[in-house]
Scaffold this motif. Structure first.
Motif, PDB file in Angstrom:
ATOM      1  N   LYS A 182      87.823  12.503 -27.664  1.00 22.13           N
ATOM      2  CA  LYS A 182      88.985  11.606 -27.685  1.00 22.13           C
ATOM      3  C   LYS A 182      88.591  10.155 -27.993  1.00 22.13           C
ATOM      4  O   LYS A 182      89.352   9.423 -28.613  1.00 22.13           O
ATOM      5  CB  LYS A 182      89.714  11.661 -26.346  1.00 22.13           C
ATOM      6  CG  LYS A 182      90.963  10.824 -26.307  1.00 22.13           C
ATOM      7  CD  LYS A 182      91.697  10.973 -25.005  1.00 22.13           C
ATOM      8  CE  LYS A 182      92.954  10.100 -25.035  1.00 22.13           C
ATOM      9  NZ  LYS A 182      93.708  10.203 -23.815  1.00 22.13           N
ATOM     10  N   ASN A 183      87.422   9.729 -27.567  1.00 21.67           N
ATOM     11  CA  ASN A 183      87.056   8.313 -27.622  1.00 21.67           C
ATOM     12  C   ASN A 183      85.917   7.959 -28.567  1.00 21.67           C
ATOM     13  O   ASN A 183      85.533   6.793 -28.653  1.00 21.67           O
ATOM     14  CB  ASN A 183      86.697   7.825 -26.215  1.00 21.67           C
ATOM     15  CG  ASN A 183      87.874   7.878 -25.285  1.00 21.67           C
ATOM     16  OD1 ASN A 183      88.801   7.082 -25.410  1.00 21.67           O
ATOM     17  ND2 ASN A 183      87.872   8.840 -24.370  1.00 21.67           N
ATOM     18  N   THR A 184      85.361   8.954 -29.257  1.00 21.44           N
ATOM     19  CA  THR A 184      84.267   8.684 -30.198  1.00 21.44           C
ATOM     20  C   THR A 184      84.506   9.445 -31.496  1.00 21.44           C
ATOM     21  O   THR A 184      85.481  10.188 -31.615  1.00 21.44           O
ATOM     22  CB  THR A 184      82.890   9.115 -29.634  1.00 21.44           C
ATOM     23  OG1 THR A 184      82.786  10.537 -29.664  1.00 21.44           O
ATOM     24  CG2 THR A 184      82.652   8.597 -28.220  1.00 21.44           C
ATOM     25  N   LYS A 185      83.583   9.305 -32.416  1.00 16.59           N
ATOM     26  CA  LYS A 185      83.645  10.008 -33.696  1.00 16.59           C
ATOM     27  C   LYS A 185      83.102  11.427 -33.592  1.00 16.59           C
ATOM     28  O   LYS A 185      82.983  12.118 -34.594  1.00 16.59           O
ATOM     29  CB  LYS A 185      82.836   9.249 -34.750  1.00 16.59           C
ATOM     30  CG  LYS A 185      83.350   7.865 -35.034  1.00 16.59           C
ATOM     31  CD  LYS A 185      82.456   7.153 -36.027  1.00 16.59           C
ATOM     32  CE  LYS A 185      82.984   5.758 -36.318  1.00 16.59           C
ATOM     33  NZ  LYS A 185      82.140   5.038 -37.287  1.00 16.59           N
ATOM     34  N   GLU A 211      82.019  -0.867 -20.792  1.00 22.75           N
ATOM     35  CA  GLU A 211      83.447  -0.565 -20.957  1.00 22.75           C
ATOM     36  C   GLU A 211      83.669   0.934 -21.059  1.00 22.75           C
ATOM     37  O   GLU A 211      84.600   1.484 -20.465  1.00 22.75           O
ATOM     38  CB  GLU A 211      83.967  -1.274 -22.205  1.00 22.75           C
ATOM     39  CG  GLU A 211      85.441  -1.109 -22.439  1.00 22.75           C
ATOM     40  CD  GLU A 211      85.905  -1.818 -23.695  1.00 22.75           C
ATOM     41  OE1 GLU A 211      86.430  -1.120 -24.595  1.00 22.75           O
ATOM     42  OE2 GLU A 211      85.737  -3.052 -23.789  1.00 22.75           O
ATOM     43  N   MET A 212      82.811   1.598 -21.800  1.00 25.19           N
ATOM     44  CA  MET A 212      82.925   3.050 -21.965  1.00 25.19           C
ATOM     45  C   MET A 212      82.706   3.771 -20.633  1.00 25.19           C
ATOM     46  O   MET A 212      83.457   4.679 -20.273  1.00 25.19           O
ATOM     47  CB  MET A 212      81.917   3.533 -23.000  1.00 25.19           C
ATOM     48  CG  MET A 212      82.023   4.987 -23.336  1.00 25.19           C
ATOM     49  SD  MET A 212      80.863   5.391 -24.657  1.00 25.19           S
ATOM     50  CE  MET A 212      81.309   7.085 -24.942  1.00 25.19           C
ATOM     51  N   VAL A 255      80.398   3.780 -32.866  1.00 24.51           N
ATOM     52  CA  VAL A 255      80.807   5.190 -32.849  1.00 24.51           C
ATOM     53  C   VAL A 255      81.937   5.513 -31.877  1.00 24.51           C
ATOM     54  O   VAL A 255      82.328   6.667 -31.750  1.00 24.51           O
ATOM     55  CB  VAL A 255      79.604   6.117 -32.547  1.00 24.51           C
ATOM     56  CG1 VAL A 255      78.516   5.960 -33.590  1.00 24.51           C
ATOM     57  CG2 VAL A 255      79.069   5.897 -31.145  1.00 24.51           C
ATOM     58  N   SER A 256      82.469   4.498 -31.198  1.00 26.50           N
ATOM     59  CA  SER A 256      83.499   4.770 -30.202  1.00 26.50           C
ATOM     60  C   SER A 256      84.621   3.743 -30.269  1.00 26.50           C
ATOM     61  O   SER A 256      84.589   2.806 -31.061  1.00 26.50           O
ATOM     62  CB  SER A 256      82.882   4.768 -28.800  1.00 26.50           C
ATOM     63  OG  SER A 256      82.645   3.441 -28.367  1.00 26.50           O
ATOM     64  N   ASP A 257      85.580   3.912 -29.390  1.00 26.10           N
ATOM     65  CA  ASP A 257      86.705   2.987 -29.264  1.00 26.10           C
ATOM     66  C   ASP A 257      86.383   1.821 -28.335  1.00 26.10           C
ATOM     67  O   ASP A 257      87.267   1.016 -28.034  1.00 26.10           O
ATOM     68  CB  ASP A 257      87.922   3.727 -28.708  1.00 26.10           C
ATOM     69  CG  ASP A 257      88.382   4.861 -29.614  1.00 26.10           C
ATOM     70  OD1 ASP A 257      88.163   4.766 -30.836  1.00 26.10           O
ATOM     71  OD2 ASP A 257      88.954   5.834 -29.095  1.00 26.10           O
TER      72      ASP A 257
END
Length: 79
Positions: A15-18, A62-63, A54-56
């Protein structure tokens, strides 16, 4: 303490990365899935740059924070 594999599970990663899996994600930042704990010893600048690529998220902290929130919400909703 919660294992990072539980926080960064495949659902969170996809959901949050490639990437679709935790293995793909960690391989992209130079860590084998069997050595995930090494993420905490990586150079912060390197790690934050990779995470933002590679992420949001803007950085690893934060991740990690978002993963903890989602984990806790799921645990609370099970009650």
């Amino acid at each position: 303490m919660v294992d990072i594999r539980e926080l960064f599970n495949s659902g969170f990663i996809s959901k949050n990365t490639k990437f679709e899996s935790i293995s793909e994600f960690f391989n992209s930042i130079g860590i084998l899935e069997t050595e995930i704990e090494k993420i905490f010893s990586l150079d912060k600048t390197y790690l934050n740059n990779k995470i933002s690529e590679v992420s949001d998220f803007k950085n690893f902290d934060e991740m990690l924070y978002k993963a903890k929130i989602i984990y806790l919400e799921k645990k609370i909703l099970k009650w």
